[in-house]
Write a protein that holds these residues in place. Sequence first.
Motif, PDB file in Angstrom:
ATOM      1  N   TYR A  49      -7.560   0.192  -2.386  1.00  0.00           N
ATOM      2  CA  TYR A  49      -7.390  -1.096  -3.059  1.00  0.00           C
ATOM      3  C   TYR A  49      -8.306  -1.183  -4.262  1.00  0.00           C
ATOM      4  CZ  TYR A  49      -5.394  -2.253   1.474  1.00  0.00           C
ATOM      5  OH  TYR A  49      -4.654  -2.247   2.609  1.00  0.00           O
ATOM      6  N   TRP A  50      -7.969  -2.107  -5.123  1.00  0.00           N
ATOM      7  CA  TRP A  50      -8.818  -2.413  -6.286  1.00  0.00           C
ATOM      8  C   TRP A  50      -9.282  -3.860  -6.123  1.00  0.00           C
ATOM      9  CZ3 TRP A  50      -7.625  -2.981 -12.146  1.00  0.00           C
ATOM     10  CH2 TRP A  50      -8.623  -2.354 -12.895  1.00  0.00           C
TER      11      TRP A  50
ATOM     12  N   ILE B  31      -8.399  -9.467  -4.866  1.00  0.00           N
ATOM     13  CA  ILE B  31      -7.737  -8.169  -4.846  1.00  0.00           C
ATOM     14  C   ILE B  31      -6.830  -8.134  -6.066  1.00  0.00           C
ATOM     15  CG2 ILE B  31      -5.909  -9.033  -3.292  1.00  0.00           C
ATOM     16  CD1 ILE B  31      -5.775  -6.180  -2.176  1.00  0.00           C
TER      17      ILE B  31
ATOM     18  N   GLN C 169      -5.819   3.378   3.133  1.00  0.00           N
ATOM     19  CA  GLN C 169      -5.160   2.612   2.086  1.00  0.00           C
ATOM     20  C   GLN C 169      -6.205   2.225   1.046  1.00  0.00           C
ATOM     21  OE1 GLN C 169      -2.308  -0.195   3.864  1.00  0.00           O
ATOM     22  NE2 GLN C 169      -3.134   0.417   5.773  1.00  0.00           N
TER      23      GLN C 169
ATOM     24  N   GLU D 182       0.837  -1.197   0.000  1.00  0.00           N
ATOM     25  CA  GLU D 182       0.000   0.000   0.000  1.00  0.00           C
ATOM     26  C   GLU D 182       0.874   1.251   0.000  1.00  0.00           C
ATOM     27  OE1 GLU D 182      -0.251  -2.509   2.102  1.00  0.00           O
ATOM     28  OE2 GLU D 182      -2.318  -3.211   2.225  1.00  0.00           O
TER      29      GLU D 182
ATOM     30  N   TYR E  95      -7.132  -9.760   3.842  1.00  0.00           N
ATOM     31  CA  TYR E  95      -6.091 -10.023   2.839  1.00  0.00           C
ATOM     32  C   TYR E  95      -4.797 -10.289   3.573  1.00  0.00           C
ATOM     33  CZ  TYR E  95      -2.623  -8.993  -0.777  1.00  0.00           C
ATOM     34  OH  TYR E  95      -1.557  -9.050  -1.623  1.00  0.00           O
TER      35      TYR E  95
ATOM     36  N   PHE F 191      -3.315  -1.918  -5.991  1.00  0.00           N
ATOM     37  CA  PHE F 191      -3.223  -0.913  -4.932  1.00  0.00           C
ATOM     38  C   PHE F 191      -3.210   0.458  -5.566  1.00  0.00           C
ATOM     39  CE2 PHE F 191      -1.054  -4.755  -3.675  1.00  0.00           C
ATOM     40  CZ  PHE F 191      -1.601  -5.031  -2.432  1.00  0.00           C
TER      41      PHE F 191
ATOM     42  N   HIS G  72      -9.385  -5.537   6.878  1.00  0.00           N
ATOM     43  CA  HIS G  72      -9.522  -4.140   6.465  1.00  0.00           C
ATOM     44  C   HIS G  72     -10.999  -3.781   6.482  1.00  0.00           C
ATOM     45  CE1 HIS G  72      -5.334  -3.992   4.954  1.00  0.00           C
ATOM     46  NE2 HIS G  72      -5.553  -5.254   4.652  1.00  0.00           N
TER      47      HIS G  72
END
Lengths: 245, 501
Positions: free
Chosen positions: B478-479, B496, B476, A61, B437, B499, B442
Amino acid sequence: MMRGKADIIAALQKEILSLQGYRAEGDSTAVNVGLEAITRSFPNAIFPTGAIHEFLTEAPEHTAATGGFMAGLLASLMQRGGACIWVSTSRRLFPPSLKTFGVEPDRFIFVDLQREKDVLWAMEESLKCGGLAAVIADLGEITFTQSRRVQLAVEHSGVTCFLLRTNPRKLNTIASIARWKITPLPSQLEEGMPGVGFPRWQVELLKVRNGYPGMWKVEWSAGGFVMLPERAVAATAAGQKRKAG
Amino acid sequence: MAKRYVTIWFRYLVTDWMIRHRPGLRKESFVFAAPVHGRMMIAAACKNAEANGITAGIPVADAKAIDPSLHVLDNRHGLEEKLLRTLAEWSIRYTPTAAVDLPDGLTLDASGCAHLWGGEEAYVKEIVSKLGAAGFDVRAAMADTIGTAWAVARYGEGAISIVQSGDQATALLPLHPAALRPDPAVLVRLQKLGFRRIAAFANMPRAALRRRFGEDLLTRLSQALGQAEEFIQPIFINPPYQERLNCLEPIRTAAGIEIAIRRLLDTLCKRLESEGKGLRSAVLKCFRVDGKTVEAAIGTNRASHNAAHLYKLFELKIPTIEPALGIELFVLEAPKVEETEQQQEKLWATGPGLEDAAVAELLDRLAGKAGVGAIRRFLPDEHYWPERSVTPAASLKDKPADGWRLDRPRPVLLLPHPEAIEVSAPIPDYPPMLFRYRGRLHEIRKADGPERIEREWWLDGGEHRDYYTVEDEQGQRYWLFRSGHYNEDQRHQWFIHGFFA
């Protein structure tokens, strides 16, 4: 008398800085990266090009956030044309995303190598080539001696080097001009709006040669960096305001 | 010295070549055909087909009626010329002057060459037997003039005919008028008037012939008889880009190899520069005393005749050259040579870029050590599917055909393979509330989407993907995507994939 002494010291400091390769104030070749508050912590308030910038990351990240921030810097470095070389052993960068940060992804040349030793060699070779805007190397470990070699190449050609240090085992000192750490921050939207906002980062300058470290909040919106009011971080930044070697 | 010419006639040039490539066709009957005014017409027929009366110039439909088992192959435009050019290059071993005689022949200027093969008969026999062994059905004739040789090769008797010096008239007169290579219209007129042999009109008054058949026939006749000069356009063979360096003493040291490479490069680059060319690849062959050959190859991104740069590329390869007992001969070859681009001096200073020669030379060095596959530059491709949305550029000069897209969010880091995650999603088509993950939970605070990307069914099969951009409590981004439609029974359908910055 005291006043005279201070003036002499300031003049001498300036001379030393120019000898060390820093650009003087009002230099027309200086690059404006659009981060006024952060560039003020560098000597002469100019973003140093032709130097090694070190970026620390721990998690993917953070690497993504660092990649975005770096692409934003590269956008201004590559304004006068130029190409970039991205050397790494395990590249996950997705080229189309660079366009978001104002860089043409087809001007990046990716060199994917097997061993870190080769990455060092390729980085040094690339840095010796004056025809590039910047070289980005994805590298975990680098010793001080190796970084000195890179520094010599950089001094010779004037190419900016971004070292992306992912999870280094030992956080050793290297011959870099600045050590950055970029971490993502929650984005903010207008009241009541759904979705994810513009990318927002906490930018930490952990070490700056001849400058002042600090911590800022930066957002990327409308094709440029936007400094956010640092009410929350000002206190910690003031506490850390000390000169680093 | 009297001129002597050899004319070679390839009776089934294209079909013989095809049999060489596909020996299975030897027993078959096949033709090459090409569309003419919407009809498939035969352009060349093989020997077996010709035996059945199928010749070039008749429609394929008629030929099929004669022989239903006929194979029809597509005619390749310019194939004859290419073949004849290759054959002419091959025949340089018999004479320094060889010319292509379209559509089905070669003309060799054999003046003063035949005695090296022990006489004219042996000379022509050698050529015919060599070509025959290669599978070509040829007929050849030798005469003082090109016209007579041409006529005798095609209309004379036997595969090999030698017309003695000065005997053109006797050889020519009994032949059909077509042997003089007249215009088709003139030939038809000759036929109509009953001239079945050259002898029938060769001795007529020239003025009468000119009035009825034009100047062209007279020129052909006098060329064949040797009263007028005929010229050929010999092929020119570019000498290969190759340099050799013999060593008096076998070389065993790296320093010696360096000197050898420098010398070879200097001479080769000088020649390339004078021709305005540059090499794209070069091979250094080192012939050792023990009879073995060691090779080192380099390649460049753009044509270069810069000896210093090329030397740097070879310098990386020197450790791989094993001299063993010593190298006695170095040969440097440039198999791929291209025109160099003329660099125009610029009045205004622009920044460095991909066009910069220094960058190209740097990439050559990197490619020399890491391999060409390690260096990539990407261009956008017309696919929505993320893995296919970029394509490697073929060269440094390639520009994106259409710009990079900005309208869809794309992550900075893309995982090479999507990784499965555990999620808890409220209802269909809503982004998940939480996901796990790599052992970390998250909690999703903000989300965008879905963006549905369909699988390109013509490329591969599988489910579509619904992509969500999500942000967790720490900011953070994410995709994530759900593979296929929402399904209560199905687990592990969330992944996932990247990022965001």
